[in-house]
Design an enzyme around this catalytic site. Structure first.
Site, PDB file in Angstrom:
ATOM      1  N   HIS A  54      -7.660   8.743   6.868  1.00  0.00           N
ATOM      2  CA  HIS A  54      -6.243   8.351   6.842  1.00  0.00           C
ATOM      3  C   HIS A  54      -5.497   8.703   8.143  1.00  0.00           C
ATOM      4  O   HIS A  54      -4.725   7.897   8.649  1.00  0.00           O
ATOM      5  CB  HIS A  54      -5.573   9.016   5.630  1.00  0.00           C
ATOM      6  CG  HIS A  54      -4.411   8.262   5.076  1.00  0.00           C
ATOM      7  ND1 HIS A  54      -4.144   8.172   3.732  1.00  0.00           N
ATOM      8  CD2 HIS A  54      -3.423   7.564   5.684  1.00  0.00           C
ATOM      9  CE1 HIS A  54      -3.058   7.449   3.538  1.00  0.00           C
ATOM     10  NE2 HIS A  54      -2.593   7.068   4.708  1.00  0.00           N
ATOM     11  N   ASN A 110       5.230 -13.473   0.591  1.00  0.00           N
ATOM     12  CA  ASN A 110       4.488 -12.882   1.704  1.00  0.00           C
ATOM     13  C   ASN A 110       3.077 -13.449   1.877  1.00  0.00           C
ATOM     14  O   ASN A 110       2.481 -13.284   2.943  1.00  0.00           O
ATOM     15  CB  ASN A 110       4.421 -11.360   1.544  1.00  0.00           C
ATOM     16  CG  ASN A 110       5.776 -10.694   1.701  1.00  0.00           C
ATOM     17  OD1 ASN A 110       6.727 -11.311   2.185  1.00  0.00           O
ATOM     18  ND2 ASN A 110       5.894  -9.445   1.280  1.00  0.00           N
ATOM     19  N   ARG A 116       8.822 -11.663  -3.845  1.00  0.00           N
ATOM     20  CA  ARG A 116       8.496 -11.352  -2.440  1.00  0.00           C
ATOM     21  C   ARG A 116       6.987 -11.241  -2.240  1.00  0.00           C
ATOM     22  O   ARG A 116       6.475 -11.602  -1.181  1.00  0.00           O
ATOM     23  CB  ARG A 116       9.169 -10.049  -2.017  1.00  0.00           C
ATOM     24  CG  ARG A 116      10.657 -10.218  -1.770  1.00  0.00           C
ATOM     25  CD  ARG A 116      11.255  -8.889  -1.399  1.00  0.00           C
ATOM     26  NE  ARG A 116      12.620  -9.027  -0.928  1.00  0.00           N
ATOM     27  CZ  ARG A 116      13.398  -7.987  -0.628  1.00  0.00           C
ATOM     28  NH1 ARG A 116      12.925  -6.754  -0.752  1.00  0.00           N
ATOM     29  NH2 ARG A 116      14.623  -8.180  -0.209  1.00  0.00           N
ATOM     30  N   ASP A 164      -4.830  -2.693  -0.384  1.00  0.00           N
ATOM     31  CA  ASP A 164      -4.909  -1.499   0.458  1.00  0.00           C
ATOM     32  C   ASP A 164      -4.244  -0.325  -0.266  1.00  0.00           C
ATOM     33  O   ASP A 164      -3.028  -0.307  -0.432  1.00  0.00           O
ATOM     34  CB  ASP A 164      -4.199  -1.752   1.796  1.00  0.00           C
ATOM     35  CG  ASP A 164      -4.375  -0.580   2.747  1.00  0.00           C
ATOM     36  OD1 ASP A 164      -5.386  -0.552   3.475  1.00  0.00           O
ATOM     37  OD2 ASP A 164      -3.510   0.328   2.736  1.00  0.00           O
ATOM     38  N   LYS A 212      -8.646   5.516   1.163  1.00  0.00           N
ATOM     39  CA  LYS A 212      -8.653   6.410   2.334  1.00  0.00           C
ATOM     40  C   LYS A 212      -8.813   7.861   1.902  1.00  0.00           C
ATOM     41  O   LYS A 212      -8.305   8.240   0.842  1.00  0.00           O
ATOM     42  CB  LYS A 212      -7.331   6.273   3.110  1.00  0.00           C
ATOM     43  CG  LYS A 212      -6.892   4.835   3.326  1.00  0.00           C
ATOM     44  CD  LYS A 212      -5.595   4.713   4.109  1.00  0.00           C
ATOM     45  CE  LYS A 212      -5.123   3.262   4.134  1.00  0.00           C
ATOM     46  NZ  LYS A 212      -4.178   2.907   3.064  1.00  0.00           N
ATOM     47  N   TYR A 223      -1.742   7.786  -2.297  1.00  0.00           N
ATOM     48  CA  TYR A 223      -0.727   6.964  -2.958  1.00  0.00           C
ATOM     49  C   TYR A 223      -0.658   7.215  -4.464  1.00  0.00           C
ATOM     50  O   TYR A 223       0.299   6.807  -5.121  1.00  0.00           O
ATOM     51  CB  TYR A 223      -0.955   5.456  -2.705  1.00  0.00           C
ATOM     52  CG  TYR A 223      -1.026   5.036  -1.245  1.00  0.00           C
ATOM     53  CD1 TYR A 223      -0.630   5.890  -0.222  1.00  0.00           C
ATOM     54  CD2 TYR A 223      -1.475   3.765  -0.892  1.00  0.00           C
ATOM     55  CE1 TYR A 223      -0.709   5.503   1.110  1.00  0.00           C
ATOM     56  CE2 TYR A 223      -1.552   3.372   0.436  1.00  0.00           C
ATOM     57  CZ  TYR A 223      -1.177   4.250   1.438  1.00  0.00           C
ATOM     58  OH  TYR A 223      -1.261   3.849   2.746  1.00  0.00           O
TER      59      TYR A 223
HETATM   60  P1  NAD Z   1       6.066  -2.926   5.167  1.00  0.00           P
HETATM   61  O1  NAD Z   1       6.333  -3.249   6.589  1.00  0.00           O
HETATM   62  O2  NAD Z   1       5.051  -3.700   4.419  1.00  0.00           O
HETATM   63  O3  NAD Z   1       7.476  -3.006   4.467  1.00  0.00           O
HETATM   64  C1  NAD Z   1       7.639  -2.938   3.066  1.00  0.00           C
HETATM   65  C2  NAD Z   1       9.132  -3.098   2.746  1.00  0.00           C
HETATM   66  O4  NAD Z   1       9.610  -4.316   3.335  1.00  0.00           O
HETATM   67  C3  NAD Z   1       9.382  -3.241   1.253  1.00  0.00           C
HETATM   68  O5  NAD Z   1       9.536  -1.984   0.641  1.00  0.00           O
HETATM   69  C4  NAD Z   1      10.643  -4.066   1.200  1.00  0.00           C
HETATM   70  O6  NAD Z   1      11.759  -3.242   1.376  1.00  0.00           O
HETATM   71  C5  NAD Z   1      10.494  -4.962   2.436  1.00  0.00           C
HETATM   72  N1  NAD Z   1       9.960  -6.307   2.137  1.00  0.00           N
HETATM   73  C6  NAD Z   1       8.680  -6.640   1.794  1.00  0.00           C
HETATM   74  N2  NAD Z   1       8.564  -7.971   1.643  1.00  0.00           N
HETATM   75  C7  NAD Z   1       9.785  -8.495   1.907  1.00  0.00           C
HETATM   76  C8  NAD Z   1      10.292  -9.810   1.911  1.00  0.00           C
HETATM   77  N3  NAD Z   1       9.524 -10.857   1.649  1.00  0.00           N
HETATM   78  N4  NAD Z   1      11.605  -9.972   2.232  1.00  0.00           N
HETATM   79  C9  NAD Z   1      12.405  -8.923   2.512  1.00  0.00           C
HETATM   80  N5  NAD Z   1      11.976  -7.643   2.527  1.00  0.00           N
HETATM   81  C10 NAD Z   1      10.680  -7.432   2.218  1.00  0.00           C
HETATM   82  O7  NAD Z   1       5.789  -1.343   5.105  1.00  0.00           O
HETATM   83  P2  NAD Z   1       4.744  -0.371   4.399  1.00  0.00           P
HETATM   84  O8  NAD Z   1       4.780  -0.468   2.922  1.00  0.00           O
HETATM   85  O9  NAD Z   1       4.999   0.969   4.985  1.00  0.00           O
HETATM   86  O10 NAD Z   1       3.340  -0.877   4.943  1.00  0.00           O
HETATM   87  C11 NAD Z   1       2.504  -1.787   4.246  1.00  0.00           C
HETATM   88  C12 NAD Z   1       1.238  -1.133   3.786  1.00  0.00           C
HETATM   89  O11 NAD Z   1       0.594  -0.466   4.869  1.00  0.00           O
HETATM   90  C13 NAD Z   1       1.431  -0.002   2.762  1.00  0.00           C
HETATM   91  O12 NAD Z   1       1.718  -0.464   1.471  1.00  0.00           O
HETATM   92  C14 NAD Z   1       0.109   0.708   2.888  1.00  0.00           C
HETATM   93  O13 NAD Z   1      -0.888   0.001   2.192  1.00  0.00           O
HETATM   94  C15 NAD Z   1      -0.121   0.653   4.385  1.00  0.00           C
HETATM   95  N6  NAD Z   1       0.353   1.870   5.094  1.00  0.00           N
HETATM   96  C16 NAD Z   1      -0.585   2.647   5.697  1.00  0.00           C
HETATM   97  C17 NAD Z   1      -0.209   3.809   6.369  1.00  0.00           C
HETATM   98  C18 NAD Z   1      -1.257   4.652   7.034  1.00  0.00           C
HETATM   99  O14 NAD Z   1      -0.949   5.740   7.510  1.00  0.00           O
HETATM  100  N7  NAD Z   1      -2.491   4.197   7.092  1.00  0.00           N
HETATM  101  C19 NAD Z   1       1.132   4.191   6.433  1.00  0.00           C
HETATM  102  C20 NAD Z   1       2.086   3.370   5.816  1.00  0.00           C
HETATM  103  C21 NAD Z   1       1.673   2.210   5.165  1.00  0.00           C
END
Ligand code: NAD
Length: 274
Positions: free
Chosen positions: A108, A240, A236, A45, A75, A50
């Site tokens: 987006h 995941n 991680r 994604d 997006k 980005y």
């Molecule tokens: P997320 O909830 O995936 O959190 C990511 C953070 O969680 C990492 O930076 C790290 O600090 C922590 N983390 C990840 N794996 C972990 C693990 N196994 N153990 C401990 N900590 C861990 O948040 P995100 O990155 O904001 O969201 C995921 C994806 O969603 C983004 O990469 C993007 O592709 C998408 N996104 C879309 C929008 C939108 O407006 N459409 C906005 C934000 C994100």
């Protein structure tokens, strides 16, 4: 490790778990996406915003995987809304990805003050009919935005990608999605890391011999959400995706759902017009 597929209204399927690359530095993207492919991910994604579409495309091409076996989402950014700007933005994304098509193309944010999301959506319908976007969808749409598309568009969005995590569970929006046949994609599935210390989550993790992130991802998967957690740490990234060999029971599912407190971390889509 086989990730299940979710069927979309387009007729195509999407792997239920992918790798999100928001805030992955462009220079690290190809290597981290390649690692994700190695440990079993097949869904990436990204977004024009980005700045790392080149790295995603490079990893796809270098992976040796059949293009059909990889699912790529990107997006259109807010400032490119409107028919002509969106078609040009799509061409630019496809050029940076250096791919022939994307599997899913999303608006987006609705940015309602622009009042261009219906026109933008009709441009996505053109891309869909041409087969350059195999499926089209939206992100951060509220129920009223979806209902307007239902009234004015020909094709309904295959997905709506929205902020969704245990303390912001979006029950009402999820039920609107069900009524309209829209797949729920959960962004910030881990609450951007902030929810992994919740005692309910850590207790379940300890009892099941899993990590808090794995428990929260299981909660999403069992609700039917599509997720793409982000991490820049190879261990991680692997942790995941290793969430398909255990289950949460009804009590644990309910315990995590009870954490919902309307805790939005990102912008309010009705008010975000950048
Ligand atoms: P997320 O909830 O995936 O959190 C990511 C953070 O969680 C990492 O930076 C790290 O600090 C922590 N983390 C990840 N794996 C972990 C693990 N196994 N153990 C401990 N900590 C861990 O948040 P995100 O990155 O904001 O969201 C995921 C994806 O969603 C983004 O990469 C993007 O592709 C998408 N996104 C879309 C929008 C939108 O407006 N459409 C906005 C934000 C994100």
């Amino acid at each position: 490790m086989t990730v299940p597929d979710v069927k979309m209204s387009s007729g195509s399927t999407i792997p239920q778990l992918g790798f999100g690359v928001f805030q992955i530095p462009p220079g690290d993207t190809a290597e981290l996406v390649a690692h994700a492919f190695t440990v079993g991910y097949r869904h990436i994604d990204t977004a024009a915003l980005y700045g790392n579409e080149e790295g995603v495309g490079q990893a796809v091409r270098d992976s040796g995987l059949d293009r059909d076996d990889v699912f790529v989402t990107t997006k259109v950014w807010n400032t490119d809304q409107g028919r002509d700007a969106t078609l040009a933005a799509f061409d630019a994304s496809l050029g940076r990805l250096d791919l022939d098509y994307v599997d899913l193309y999303l608006i987006h944010w609705p940015t309602p003050a622009r009042d261009l999301y219906v026109e933008t959506w009709l441009a996505l319908e053109e891309l869909y009919r041409e087969g350059r976007a195999k499926a089209i969808g939206v992100s951060n749409f509220q129920p009223n935005h979806l209902r307007r598309l239902a009234a004015e568009a020909t094709v309904m969005p295959a997905v709506n990608q929205v902020e969704l995590h245990p303390t912001f569970a979006q029950a009402e929006l999820r039920s609107v999605h069900e009524q309209l046949g829209v797949v729920t994609e959960a962004w910030a599935p881990l609450g951007q890391g902030s929810e992994l210390q919740a005692p309910t989550v850590t207790e379940i993790a300890q009892r099941l011999g899993r990590t808090p992130a794995q428990v929260v991802l299981r909660w999403h998967l069992q609700l039917g959400n599509v997720v793409f957690p982000k991490s820049a740490t190879p261990a991680r990234i692997e942790e995941n995706v290793n969430v398909f060999d255990f289950e949460l029971d009804q009590t644990d599912m309910a315990g995590i759902s009870a954490l919902d407190e309307g805790n939005r971390l990102g912008p309010d889509p009705d008010a975000f017009n950048e």
